[in-house]
Design a protein around this motif. Structure first.
Motif, mmCIF file in Angstrom:
data_model
loop_
_atom_site.group_PDB
_atom_site.id
_atom_site.type_symbol
_atom_site.label_atom_id
_atom_site.label_comp_id
_atom_site.label_asym_id
_atom_site.label_seq_id
_atom_site.Cartn_x
_atom_site.Cartn_y
_atom_site.Cartn_z
ATOM 1 N N VAL A 50 0.834 -1.210 0.000
ATOM 2 C CA VAL A 50 0.000 0.000 0.000
ATOM 3 C C VAL A 50 0.864 1.253 0.000
ATOM 4 O O VAL A 50 0.614 2.214 -0.747
ATOM 5 N N LEU A 51 1.906 1.268 0.835
ATOM 6 C CA LEU A 51 2.786 2.433 0.908
ATOM 7 C C LEU A 51 3.575 2.638 -0.382
ATOM 8 O O LEU A 51 3.828 3.780 -0.797
ATOM 9 N N THR A 52 3.951 1.542 -1.028
ATOM 10 C CA THR A 52 4.651 1.655 -2.306
ATOM 11 C C THR A 52 3.761 2.321 -3.349
ATOM 12 O O THR A 52 4.211 3.192 -4.114
ATOM 13 N N ASN A 53 2.497 1.917 -3.380
ATOM 14 C CA ASN A 53 1.548 2.518 -4.330
ATOM 15 C C ASN A 53 1.310 3.997 -4.034
ATOM 16 O O ASN A 53 1.033 4.788 -4.939
ATOM 17 N N ALA A 54 1.415 4.365 -2.747
ATOM 18 C CA ALA A 54 1.151 5.758 -2.358
ATOM 19 C C ALA A 54 2.368 6.654 -2.523
ATOM 20 O O ALA A 54 2.232 7.842 -2.832
ATOM 21 N N THR A 55 3.549 6.095 -2.319
ATOM 22 C CA THR A 55 4.758 6.923 -2.316
ATOM 23 C C THR A 55 5.596 6.796 -3.579
ATOM 24 O O THR A 55 6.432 7.658 -3.850
ATOM 25 N N PHE A 56 5.399 5.708 -4.345
ATOM 26 C CA PHE A 56 6.231 5.416 -5.522
ATOM 27 C C PHE A 56 7.705 5.324 -5.130
ATOM 28 O O PHE A 56 8.586 5.758 -5.875
ATOM 29 N N MET A 57 7.934 4.769 -3.941
ATOM 30 C CA MET A 57 9.299 4.587 -3.433
ATOM 31 C C MET A 57 9.488 3.119 -3.026
ATOM 32 O O MET A 57 9.675 2.802 -1.854
ATOM 33 N N PRO A 58 9.426 2.214 -4.000
ATOM 34 C CA PRO A 58 9.468 0.783 -3.653
ATOM 35 C C PRO A 58 10.761 0.354 -2.961
ATOM 36 O O PRO A 58 10.728 -0.457 -2.049
ATOM 37 N N PHE A 59 11.899 0.910 -3.391
ATOM 38 C CA PHE A 59 13.167 0.489 -2.794
ATOM 39 C C PHE A 59 13.213 0.869 -1.319
ATOM 40 O O PHE A 59 13.604 0.057 -0.474
ATOM 41 N N THR A 60 12.795 2.089 -1.006
ATOM 42 C CA THR A 60 12.811 2.547 0.385
ATOM 43 C C THR A 60 11.827 1.751 1.237
ATOM 44 O O THR A 60 12.168 1.272 2.324
ATOM 45 N N VAL A 61 10.595 1.620 0.737
ATOM 46 C CA VAL A 61 9.551 0.943 1.512
ATOM 47 C C VAL A 61 9.908 -0.514 1.759
ATOM 48 O O VAL A 61 9.905 -0.990 2.906
ATOM 49 N N TYR A 62 10.246 -1.247 0.703
ATOM 50 C CA TYR A 62 10.525 -2.672 0.877
ATOM 51 C C TYR A 62 11.859 -2.905 1.574
ATOM 52 O O TYR A 62 12.075 -3.970 2.171
ATOM 53 N N GLY A 63 12.749 -1.915 1.519
ATOM 54 C CA GLY A 63 13.967 -2.009 2.317
ATOM 55 C C GLY A 63 13.655 -2.019 3.798
ATOM 56 O O GLY A 63 14.193 -2.830 4.557
ATOM 57 N N PHE A 64 12.744 -1.129 4.205
ATOM 58 C CA PHE A 64 12.334 -1.094 5.614
ATOM 59 C C PHE A 64 11.520 -2.337 5.979
ATOM 60 O O PHE A 64 11.628 -2.840 7.107
ATOM 61 N N VAL A 65 10.694 -2.824 5.055
ATOM 62 C CA VAL A 65 9.935 -4.059 5.299
ATOM 63 C C VAL A 65 10.895 -5.214 5.577
ATOM 64 O O VAL A 65 10.717 -5.984 6.534
ATOM 65 N N TYR A 85 11.289 -7.433 9.074
ATOM 66 C CA TYR A 85 11.219 -8.902 9.105
ATOM 67 C C TYR A 85 12.500 -9.475 9.694
ATOM 68 O O TYR A 85 12.472 -10.432 10.477
ATOM 69 N N PHE A 86 13.630 -8.898 9.317
ATOM 70 C CA PHE A 86 14.913 -9.366 9.854
ATOM 71 C C PHE A 86 14.967 -9.173 11.366
ATOM 72 O O PHE A 86 15.425 -10.062 12.099
ATOM 73 N N ALA A 87 14.482 -8.015 11.834
ATOM 74 C CA ALA A 87 14.479 -7.731 13.271
ATOM 75 C C ALA A 87 13.592 -8.704 14.036
ATOM 76 O O ALA A 87 13.855 -9.025 15.200
ATOM 77 N N LEU A 88 12.539 -9.203 13.396
ATOM 78 C CA LEU A 88 11.647 -10.172 14.033
ATOM 79 C C LEU A 88 12.234 -11.581 14.009
ATOM 80 O O LEU A 88 12.107 -12.334 14.989
ATOM 81 N N CYS A 89 12.871 -11.936 12.900
ATOM 82 C CA CYS A 89 13.299 -13.326 12.710
ATOM 83 C C CYS A 89 14.704 -13.617 13.247
ATOM 84 O O CYS A 89 14.978 -14.735 13.705
ATOM 85 N N PHE A 90 15.598 -12.623 13.194
ATOM 86 C CA PHE A 90 16.981 -12.871 13.601
ATOM 87 C C PHE A 90 17.111 -13.339 15.052
ATOM 88 O O PHE A 90 17.826 -14.312 15.327
ATOM 89 N N PRO A 91 16.430 -12.685 16.009
ATOM 90 C CA PRO A 91 16.536 -13.178 17.401
ATOM 91 C C PRO A 91 16.035 -14.607 17.561
ATOM 92 O O PRO A 91 16.597 -15.375 18.354
ATOM 93 N N LEU A 92 15.004 -14.968 16.824
ATOM 94 C CA LEU A 92 14.488 -16.339 16.903
ATOM 95 C C LEU A 92 15.503 -17.329 16.347
ATOM 96 O O LEU A 92 15.726 -18.407 16.918
ATOM 97 N N SER A 93 16.133 -16.978 15.231
ATOM 98 C CA SER A 93 17.147 -17.862 14.629
ATOM 99 C C SER A 93 18.330 -18.052 15.567
ATOM 100 O O SER A 93 18.821 -19.169 15.768
ATOM 101 N N LYS A 94 18.801 -16.949 16.154
ATOM 102 C CA LYS A 94 19.945 -17.042 17.064
ATOM 103 C C LYS A 94 19.581 -17.817 18.328
ATOM 104 O O LYS A 94 20.404 -18.562 18.866
ATOM 105 N N SER A 95 18.337 -17.632 18.806
ATOM 106 C CA SER A 95 17.894 -18.380 19.989
ATOM 107 C C SER A 95 17.879 -19.872 19.707
ATOM 108 O O SER A 95 18.293 -20.680 20.538
ATOM 109 N N SER A 96 17.414 -20.245 18.512
ATOM 110 C CA SER A 96 17.385 -21.653 18.135
ATOM 111 C C SER A 96 18.800 -22.236 18.100
ATOM 112 O O SER A 96 19.044 -23.328 18.608
#
Length: 219
Positions: A175-190, A194-205
């Motif tokens: 939705v933000l990409t369609n509104a801002t026309f900044m796909p690289f910035t938006v999906y970079g933050f996305v 995701y990395f911030a959510l998954c990395f601690p779980l991977s390291k914990s495992s």
């Protein structure tokens, strides 16, 4: 065109990430509950129960999660029953998660030496008592690392729910990409979120797996 600052993009993505976290927790908790039932059926002495559990696991592991989401959302709609996107997403992810957790846990249960089964049976324990008091406590220790590791797949799997209209992190990014026309910035933050959510779980495992291996060597 409405102007979006970097903070506006990040703030909206973080708000959407809440739903990614909530959906992941629902999927994992529900999947663990259903998966435990499937586990008991999978190791049952009843052939019909084992066949049912095996078929369930093959079905949900052998078909794409995306297709399961489509069937969950659009299947009942064909019968005239409107299903909210959040409910369809939750049901599909719970059933999908359960199939993998049941198989992970089955491997852990079967790794327990047969002598443990025989010793508990000699004490007059029934099948359920054996599982509850002897087998599961030992299998739980072995199961923790792969279970935590699989939680990463659950978090990433939530991104597919955007296809049925559930607004989580991936959908917000679209939705933000369609509104801002900044796909690289938006999906970079996305990707960073995701990395911030998954990395601690991977390291914990990985940490739990190393700790478990050390404990085994010490014994």
């Amino acid at each position: 065109m409405m102007e979006f600052s970097t903070w506006d993009i990040v703030r909206n993505l973080l708000l959407a990430a809440r739903w990614t976290i909530v959906l992941s927790l629902v999927a994992f908790a529900g999947g663990a509950t259903v998966g435990l039932v499937i586990l008991f059926l999978r190791i049952s002495k009843q052939k019909a129960a084992r066949v049912f559990a095996g078929g369930y696991i093959e079905l949900f592991q052998g078909t794409p999660l995306l297709m399961q989401l489509f069937l969950s959302f659009f299947g009942l709609s064909l019968l005239g029953v409107e299903v909210p996107a959040w409910l369809a997403a939750s049901v599909a992810l719970i059933l999908w998660t359960a199939s993998f957790l049941a198989e992970i846990w089955r491997g852990c249960v079967e790794s327990i030496p047969k002598g443990q089964w025989e010793a508990s049976a000699s004490l007059g324990m029934g099948r359920f008592e054996q599982m509850r008091h002897v087998i599961l406590p030992q299998a739980l220790t072995i199961a923790i690392p792969p279970t935590v590791g699989f939680s990463v797949q659950v978090v990433k799997g939530t991104s597919l729910t955007s296809i049925i209209g559930f607004t989580e992190l991936a959908k917000a990014g679209q939705v933000l990409t369609n509104a801002t026309f900044m796909p690289f910035t938006v999906y970079g933050f996305v990707a960073l979120i995701y990395f911030a959510l998954c990395f601690p779980l991977s390291k914990s495992s990985q940490f739990l797996e190393r700790k478990l291996n050390v404990a085994h060597r010490d014994h």
